[in-house]
Design a protein around this motif. Structure first.
Motif, mmCIF file in Angstrom:
data_model
loop_
_atom_site.group_PDB
_atom_site.id
_atom_site.type_symbol
_atom_site.label_atom_id
_atom_site.label_comp_id
_atom_site.label_asym_id
_atom_site.label_seq_id
_atom_site.Cartn_x
_atom_site.Cartn_y
_atom_site.Cartn_z
ATOM 1 N N ALA A 156 117.381 -32.393 -49.114
ATOM 2 C CA ALA A 156 116.723 -31.706 -50.269
ATOM 3 C C ALA A 156 116.377 -30.300 -50.096
ATOM 4 C CB ALA A 156 115.492 -32.535 -50.790
ATOM 5 N N ARG A 157 115.678 -30.126 -48.995
ATOM 6 C CA ARG A 157 115.091 -28.654 -48.800
ATOM 7 C C ARG A 157 116.383 -27.746 -48.633
ATOM 8 N NH1 ARG A 157 111.926 -31.082 -44.885
ATOM 9 N NH2 ARG A 157 113.317 -30.424 -43.174
ATOM 10 N N ARG A 158 117.288 -27.970 -47.977
ATOM 11 C CA ARG A 158 118.527 -27.090 -47.976
ATOM 12 C C ARG A 158 119.066 -26.873 -49.245
ATOM 13 N NH1 ARG A 158 121.847 -25.094 -44.172
ATOM 14 N NH2 ARG A 158 124.264 -24.692 -45.099
ATOM 15 N N VAL A 159 119.407 -28.113 -50.078
ATOM 16 C CA VAL A 159 119.851 -27.929 -51.385
ATOM 17 C C VAL A 159 118.936 -26.947 -52.436
ATOM 18 C CG1 VAL A 159 120.488 -29.055 -53.720
ATOM 19 C CG2 VAL A 159 121.250 -30.006 -51.388
ATOM 20 N N LEU A 160 117.864 -26.998 -52.414
ATOM 21 C CA LEU A 160 116.678 -26.454 -53.282
ATOM 22 C C LEU A 160 116.772 -25.030 -52.922
ATOM 23 C CD1 LEU A 160 114.150 -29.140 -54.051
ATOM 24 C CD2 LEU A 160 116.319 -28.528 -55.458
ATOM 25 N N ALA A 161 116.889 -24.800 -51.424
ATOM 26 C CA ALA A 161 116.566 -23.407 -51.140
ATOM 27 C C ALA A 161 117.766 -22.552 -51.583
ATOM 28 C CB ALA A 161 116.841 -23.177 -49.629
ATOM 29 N N ARG A 162 118.930 -23.326 -51.974
ATOM 30 C CA ARG A 162 120.151 -22.360 -52.569
ATOM 31 C C ARG A 162 120.391 -22.670 -53.900
ATOM 32 N NH1 ARG A 162 119.929 -23.772 -47.275
ATOM 33 N NH2 ARG A 162 121.045 -22.407 -45.805
ATOM 34 N N LEU A 163 119.838 -23.463 -54.628
ATOM 35 C CA LEU A 163 119.852 -23.711 -56.001
ATOM 36 C C LEU A 163 119.273 -23.164 -57.127
ATOM 37 C CD1 LEU A 163 121.447 -25.926 -57.519
ATOM 38 C CD2 LEU A 163 119.579 -27.291 -57.276
ATOM 39 N N ASP A 164 119.984 -22.797 -58.241
ATOM 40 C CA ASP A 164 119.335 -22.023 -59.394
ATOM 41 C C ASP A 164 120.211 -22.659 -60.441
ATOM 42 O OD1 ASP A 164 121.695 -20.825 -58.850
ATOM 43 O OD2 ASP A 164 120.678 -18.901 -58.971
ATOM 44 N N GLY A 165 119.679 -22.259 -61.855
ATOM 45 C CA GLY A 165 120.333 -22.790 -62.711
ATOM 46 C C GLY A 165 121.854 -22.395 -62.759
ATOM 47 N N GLY A 166 122.892 -23.128 -63.131
ATOM 48 C CA GLY A 166 124.105 -22.951 -63.327
ATOM 49 C C GLY A 166 124.849 -23.263 -61.941
ATOM 50 N N GLY A 167 123.886 -23.821 -60.911
ATOM 51 C CA GLY A 167 124.734 -24.006 -59.779
ATOM 52 C C GLY A 167 125.386 -25.455 -59.726
ATOM 53 N N THR A 168 125.999 -25.814 -58.674
ATOM 54 C CA THR A 168 126.667 -26.879 -58.258
ATOM 55 C C THR A 168 126.336 -27.569 -56.971
ATOM 56 O OG1 THR A 168 128.704 -26.566 -59.732
ATOM 57 C CG2 THR A 168 128.903 -27.949 -58.061
ATOM 58 N N VAL A 169 125.657 -28.624 -56.824
ATOM 59 C CA VAL A 169 125.197 -29.427 -55.947
ATOM 60 C C VAL A 169 126.409 -30.204 -54.992
ATOM 61 C CG1 VAL A 169 123.569 -31.100 -54.849
ATOM 62 C CG2 VAL A 169 122.971 -29.341 -56.523
ATOM 63 N N LEU A 170 126.634 -30.128 -53.892
ATOM 64 C CA LEU A 170 127.606 -30.813 -53.236
ATOM 65 C C LEU A 170 126.703 -31.888 -52.259
ATOM 66 C CD1 LEU A 170 130.182 -31.727 -51.529
ATOM 67 C CD2 LEU A 170 129.882 -29.722 -50.326
ATOM 68 N N LEU A 171 127.056 -33.161 -52.447
ATOM 69 C CA LEU A 171 126.678 -34.385 -51.858
ATOM 70 C C LEU A 171 127.811 -35.201 -51.439
ATOM 71 C CD1 LEU A 171 122.963 -35.130 -53.486
ATOM 72 C CD2 LEU A 171 123.446 -33.897 -51.244
#
Length: 264
Positions: A184-199
């Protein structure tokens, strides 16, 4: 034929194969984040009020049902990039993913590195067929394994009407030692509106049991996005047109243009 001649021909053939492989691999720079920033559509950058949630490498007989259940509880839908060999093994899980409202996409036949460019077309055709037949979906997205989009993979995807898409935020949930908090920390450090999350909803190409870290990160990621006023959902709601949508648009507009030409 002399042995020296045979050796020369063999060497020349090997060099040609090697040169072809190198040429095919040149576009692998798309997997590098600075290049993805120059290609926002390829990276999956879409509607600034939306975050696309994507999961790779499934279906998995244990992980996928657990993630589907948690996504139901969070009232979130996602895009699942399926491996066709996993779909063959667990067709019911793949079908249920679609039945529960999630978007189906293609990750490939198996989680292979791009070492056989001559097989890229046939492998992707087979993967597309298996995934479409089992799930009843018409996939419009393609994510190459390891994020490596080679020339042969790109051409094969285009022929199938699949739009390649990568990601902007990777939780590294596949790594040894990862847990829900670290992901979660790694994702949220790189995430903003319009982004795509990879899990990932499978450990088929990762540390055994690594999918638990993705499951553990879901609540924090979704909760953070909602606290920021961002919607979370699949790529189909992300403001990008998939390959299948582009194909439909061409089919609709081409007859209309033909009629205009006739009338004109």
């Amino acid at each position: 034929m002399r042995r020296s001649t045979v050796r020369s021909v063999t060497t020349a053939g090997a060099l040609l194969v090697a040169a072809g492989a190198v040429a095919d691999l040149l576009p692998t720079v798309t997997a590098v984040s600075p290049v993805r920033r120059l290609c926002p559509g390829l990276a999956g950058r879409g509607d600034p009020g939306h975050v696309a949630l994507t999961l790779d490498d499934g279906p998995h007989p244990v992980a996928t049902p657990l993630l589907l259940q948690r996504l139901d509880e969070l009232a979130v839908r996602a895009t699942f990039f399926l491996l066709a060999e996993q779909v063959r093994r667990y067709p019911r899980v793949a079908y249920e993913t679609r039945e529960r409202g999630h978007e189906i996409a293609v990750h490939g036949l198996r989680h292979d590195p791009p070492t056989r460019p001559w097989r890229a077309g046939t492998d992707l055709v087979e993967a597309h067929r298996i995934i479409a037949d089992v799930t009843g979906a018409k996939p419009g997205w393609y994510r190459p394994p390891y994020g490596v989009l080679t020339t042969s993979r790109a051409v094969a995807a285009r022929r199938l009407g699949l739009r390649p898409v990568l990601w902007t935020a990777d939780g590294r949930d596949w790594a040894a030692g990862a847990d829900g908090d670290s992901v979660a920390r790694r994702v949220l450090a790189r995430l903003d509106g319009g982004g795509t999350v990879l899990l990932h909803d499978s450990d088929v190409a990762a540390v055994p049991g690594s999918w638990r870290s993705a499951l553990g990160a879901l609540d924090t990621i979704v909760g953070h996005c909602r606290a920021q006023g961002l919607l979370v959902g699949p790529l189909r709601d992300h403001g990008l047109r998939s390959g299948s949508e582009k194909s439909r648009r061409r089919r609709v507009t081409e007859p209309a243009l033909a009629g205009q030409r006739q009338n004109g």
